[in-house]
Design an enzyme around this catalytic site. Structure first.
Site, mmCIF file in Angstrom:
data_model
loop_
_atom_site.group_PDB
_atom_site.id
_atom_site.type_symbol
_atom_site.label_atom_id
_atom_site.label_comp_id
_atom_site.label_asym_id
_atom_site.label_seq_id
_atom_site.Cartn_x
_atom_site.Cartn_y
_atom_site.Cartn_z
ATOM 1 N N GLU A 44 0.838 -1.200 0.000
ATOM 2 C CA GLU A 44 0.000 0.000 0.000
ATOM 3 C C GLU A 44 0.879 1.259 0.000
ATOM 4 O OE1 GLU A 44 -2.367 0.156 3.538
ATOM 5 O OE2 GLU A 44 -3.583 1.855 2.871
ATOM 6 N N LYS A 125 -8.532 2.796 -1.977
ATOM 7 C CA LYS A 125 -9.131 2.191 -0.785
ATOM 8 C C LYS A 125 -10.535 2.761 -0.552
ATOM 9 C CE LYS A 125 -6.862 2.718 3.204
ATOM 10 N NZ LYS A 125 -5.801 2.336 4.151
ATOM 11 N N CYS A 161 -5.808 -2.937 1.579
ATOM 12 C CA CYS A 161 -5.670 -2.988 3.054
ATOM 13 C C CYS A 161 -6.988 -3.038 3.825
ATOM 14 C CB CYS A 161 -4.816 -1.814 3.520
ATOM 15 S SG CYS A 161 -4.155 -2.031 5.197
ATOM 16 N N LYS A 194 -0.436 -10.128 16.300
ATOM 17 C CA LYS A 194 -1.404 -9.768 15.264
ATOM 18 C C LYS A 194 -1.370 -10.772 14.119
ATOM 19 C CE LYS A 194 -2.772 -5.477 12.848
ATOM 20 N NZ LYS A 194 -2.280 -4.106 12.530
ATOM 21 N N SER A 335 22.427 3.536 33.514
ATOM 22 C CA SER A 335 22.357 3.679 34.968
ATOM 23 C C SER A 335 22.826 2.433 35.707
ATOM 24 C CB SER A 335 20.910 3.955 35.384
ATOM 25 O OG SER A 335 20.129 2.783 35.169
ATOM 26 N N ASP A 339 16.331 -1.105 32.474
ATOM 27 C CA ASP A 339 15.730 -0.397 31.334
ATOM 28 C C ASP A 339 16.804 0.143 30.395
ATOM 29 O OD1 ASP A 339 13.101 -0.793 32.281
ATOM 30 O OD2 ASP A 339 13.319 0.909 33.635
ATOM 31 N N SER A 340 17.800 0.815 30.949
ATOM 32 C CA SER A 340 18.851 1.352 30.074
ATOM 33 C C SER A 340 19.711 0.224 29.516
ATOM 34 C CB SER A 340 19.687 2.407 30.794
ATOM 35 O OG SER A 340 20.302 1.885 31.949
ATOM 36 N N GLU A 439 6.388 2.643 33.824
ATOM 37 C CA GLU A 439 6.843 3.908 34.406
ATOM 38 C C GLU A 439 6.125 5.092 33.781
ATOM 39 O OE1 GLU A 439 11.613 3.021 35.171
ATOM 40 O OE2 GLU A 439 10.968 4.452 33.649
ATOM 41 N N LYS A 558 -0.027 15.287 32.326
ATOM 42 C CA LYS A 558 1.278 15.944 32.330
ATOM 43 C C LYS A 558 1.974 15.787 30.989
ATOM 44 C CE LYS A 558 2.079 16.435 37.132
ATOM 45 N NZ LYS A 558 2.717 15.953 38.366
#
Lengths: 589, 589
Positions: A44, A125, A161, A194, A335, A339-340, A439, A558
């Protein structure tokens, strides 16, 4: 019965790089011709890349798309490939008069067939997705045609699609009008597991259309989307015939036995079953079936297990974000935490450890094991590392303004963010942020601090999956990963208790429930939109439900606060004007 | 002919504050009753506030909306207001089976009529806008009904907002079915000079519907939108009868002569002229015309001149963003330049100078006149000011990492951003950023520096308009402005040459063309989506076109880079999940 060899071009286009994408089309078509294919199907909007967002509202962009399509048809003929029909997606326009709310220029998410130097038929489409990551009512108008072209005696229909995902419309019309094969160019983003949904969908639509179905999907990272490929061929009964791999480009060829047709060419309106009329446009390219040829066995790629699938998606996303934005290298703060560590590993797998720069930024609260674990990761992977202590900088701020509690914790995170951004501005590295989804969801993160950067590889990965992916990566590799280290992640980073280390003896569990509990709750609240009564009925602790909902909603507000401002003109930046990041289209060229 | 006194409730609801909005409905209905009104019309989705974004996908939220509607009907009767019919917008659901791509729960942007303690009829918006700031295909399904209720002998039809803007649909059906009055609840955001467009639209639709039209619009700031009110009444020939003011709440009453009807009640399907069928639902509340009463002259509010209109929009946006988010005060950096001077003035007008905190953050490159002009503004307006020199903090960074050129300039802007964020975290002030649209468009701004903050009052104001608004404000005031100072902005801030003062003798014109030239080009490129050939044909300098397009697109990608990350679950934060910022809805209540 007639025979056709179909080539599925599971490709990785770049948004806006019309010249590059067209060049790739010609090269892949040549490869398909070399393999004896009778038809090539691209994805597509392959010529423009997908999604192009507000570029589609620019007249010059749509002009360039149509011009590139027509020039590519000519070029294929000139290079001796004119006899091989090519189905390819691009952007066209509907030529409708302007009206309030209609996207400027009435663009179409179009597909065409190129043959003998001509664009022999065009379609677009019909069903426009406007959910999840899709905003297509903003960008396109609906197509209302279904082209069916006869190729070596087989009637081949083309639908794009989303027309597979919705009831009614072109696929329903294929079932009424009759065709021997339905080909569908797609740009269907990855979502975990998926692939199971897609196969079931293709099988159902093939039965509904009453013919075999060739589903060709884009692959590659594009801004915050990753396309996984997973192209599929099913027969008229819905049985899986062939399947391409995930997260890699692949030219998949498949030999199909398909019914011959002698239906009359011409234009015929059909009730599409969704309140609209679709015009079938039957044309004939060639009626004579191909002579019998030796058929090759079809390939069905293995489905990876879940951690492998997700990890590969993240590696491809980082690789393409870096490459398509023209960066040479990345930088991130290390750190000693998981995670890092995982983010650095994904980056090293994506672009090679020699292009990954890490900065250790210890503060007065950093533990010895943090520094040690970070150094051990650098040693195992061979990254470029430097250490920048932050204590003196934090002191300089605290001499000028008095900050306490959370404000003081945020200051440390922001000093680190500024160091990374400064080095990025000076040396041109892309800053990777290292926050995970748990987080970010709960606001356990500092705005302009650890969240400052250009790309967030594990932004959508819950903490429990961060651990799972890290353990998986220490036990597995893949030929596409550029990092050659064994067990690249220090075990201690995986097993130790998580802490932000922004005050003495801080632990994540001071503020948050255990991640096993939190992640299940976040999944029900965020992904499934359950309300508090539903969450409690599903077995979550009532107090925790109240607390976590408050955290998540507050964190969301935030995040949204950066940086709205009142709208007074037609297009305020942000909500009203959106261009893709990894875009190569330049007005001036 | 029958007579009706209609009350237009041009109100400022708060998103999610169902209880507060319902309370306001009762109070305003009482006021309308006191003024002898026979019908009160509130705005689109008044009970929930507008827009509610992803809240509408929460079952519990839709439940609460419907429950509040029904409870409000009962409460009106209990408080002796049951005989006065009230038209009000809320969120309902269509009760459709789930399907791929349909918003969860099939929500409706609904309106209802409350009378004698009951919800006597319900309808929902038919045309869903999905352009500009609207994403309604993501959130709602289409309504397919047109209620017409007889009130004192007059047939009153109800249609919601966008149904006025599109051809076909409910308004076309009013013309076919016949009604004496069409009332339309709206939430139509402000855009400069949109009032002219609205009046023309209302006049045209009244003629098309063949009856008088009452257009009631929301007022107030909501996240990055500002609603301006500007409610309108036109007669069946399209002549303006009454008009409410902009940017203020107002209960506008108008006496209308309207045709009596004796049409049969019941349900009747109509071809809506847009491919759909709309069912007219005629009901009778009361057939007897009201006794003759003394008619009052209608009021038509003056339209303000353009700078007054824009300035009032910005003041209202800041006031409501602060109040609806629960902030008590704002903080911003004051440089002595015009952008921060205007931003401070808008804030002081919005919430009063005693709640505005400014920080002067001179660097080694700050000029004497900058500090002097900033101090003069503080003196004129009576703001809370402090000075935090940044030189020592910048030195502390430069001791740890070597930065040059732009990276060093960005560092200074980021130190200032961190100081403001630190003071915000410590004291709870909302940080206002001071960037204008010309700067933001061309990337003349530092990510995480001057762009760090919670709200950006002049984000959508081009630099030339910044000067225009400043000059206008020095010469004018308005009773709604809370700042009492004469000529609140130092003349030198308006007249001096703009400079970022991030290096010695820096001037904006080192990097940018004169703003008079730039702003005209930005308007054509950004607002009008002109391509480079069109821009050159429109008379812009070809070299400048190339240069500015590159700047704008690059700046846009940089803005977008914060913070995408690959999507692997149904809802990544950002593109897939969106909640309003100024929202009072709490799951747990």
């Amino acid at each position: 019965m007639a025979h056709l060899r179909i080539a599925l071009a599971q490709t990785n286009p770049t948004v806006g790089d019309l010249t590059g994408n067209a060049g790739k089309l010609v090269a892949w078509t040549r490869e398909a011709a070399d393999r004896g294919a009778h038809l090539v199907v691209f994805t597509e909007m392959f010529l423009t890349g997908y999604p192009v967002e507000d570029l589609v509202l620019r007249t010059s962009f749509v002009d360039a798309s149509i011009r590139t399509l027509e020039e590519t048809a000519v070029r294929l003929r000139e290079e001796g490939l004119g006899e091989l029909p090519v189905v390819v997606g691009y952007v066209d326009r509907a030529g409708l008069a302007p009206r309030v709310g209609q996207p400027k220029g009435a663009p179409l998410d179009a597909a065409a067939v190129l043959w003998r130097g001509e664009v022999v038929t065009r379609t677009a489409k019909h069903h426009l997705p406007n959910y999840g990551v899709f905003d297509e009512y903003r960008y396109f108008v609906r197509g209302d045609r279904l082209p069916i072209f006869r190729l070596h005696g087989v009637d081949v229909a083309v639908a794009v699609c989303e027309d597979l995902w919705q009831d009614g419309g072109p696929v329903a019309v294929v079932g009424q009008a009759g065709a021997g094969l339905l080909v569908a160019p797609n740009a269907s983003p990855y979502e975990k597991e998926k692939d199971d949904v897609r196969l079931e969908l293709c099988a159902r639509r093939a039965r509904e259309a009453g013919c075999a179905l060739v589903y060709v999907n884009q692959v590659g990272g594009q801004d915050e989307l990753v396309f996984d490929g997973d192209s599929i061929v099913v027969d008229a009964s819905g049985e899986l015939v062939a399947r391409a791999g995930q997260f890699r480009e692949e030219l998949l060829t498949v030999d199909l036995d398909l019914p011959e047709s002698a239906a009359e060419p011409g234009r015929f309106p059909y009730d599409a079953g969704d309140g609209s009329t679709i015009t079938v446009d039957r044309i004939v390219l060639s009626s004579e079936p191909v002579a019998p040829y030796p058929v090759r066995p079809a390939t069905v790629a293995d489905r990876p297990e879940l951690p492998a699938e997700v990890y590969s998606a993240l590696v491809l996303a980082v690789r393409d974000y870096v490459a398509k934005n023209g960066f040479q290298s990345v930088i991130l703060g290390l750190s000693g935490g998981i995670d890092s560590a995982l983010t650095a590993t994904i980056a090293a797998d994506a672009i090679g450890p020699e292009r990954v720069h890490v900065v250790l930024m210890p503060s007065r609260y950093s533990s010895d094991h943090s520094v040690g674990d970070a150094e051990e990761l650098v040693r195992r992977q061979g990254l470029n590392a430097r250490t920048v202590p932050i204590a003196d900088i934090v002191d300089a701020f605290e001499k000028e303004i008095d900050l306490s509690g959370l404000a003081a914790e945020n200051l440390q995170a922001r000093v680190r963010g500024m160091i990374l951004m400064g080095l990025s501005n000076e040396h041109g590295h892309l800053v990777l942020t290292t926050g995970n989804k748990s987080e970010l969801a709960t606001g356990y993160s500092t705005l302009y601090g650890d969240s400052a950067g250009g790309f967030a590889p594990i932004k959508d990965v819950p903490k429990t999956m961060v651990w799972e992916l890290s353990r998986w990566r220490n036990a597995h590799t893949d030929p596409s990963f550029l990092l050659r280290a064994e067990r690249p992640i220090p075990e201690n980073s995986i097993t130790k208790e998580p802490s932000a280390e922004l005050r003495p003896d801080q632990r994540d569990t001071d503020s948050l429930p255990p991640y096993e509990v939190l992640d299940r709750l976040l999944d029900d609240y965020v992904e499934k939109d359950m309300g508090s009564a539903e969450l409690i009925a599903a077995g979550h602790d009532p107090d925790l439900v109240t607390r976590v909902i408050r955290l998540v909603d507050l964190a969301e507000y935030k995040r949204r606060q950066y940086p709205p401002g009142p709208k007074i003109t037609p297009k305020n930046f942000g909500r009203d004007r959106r261009l893709p990041i990894t875009n190569r289209w330049r007005e001036s060229t």
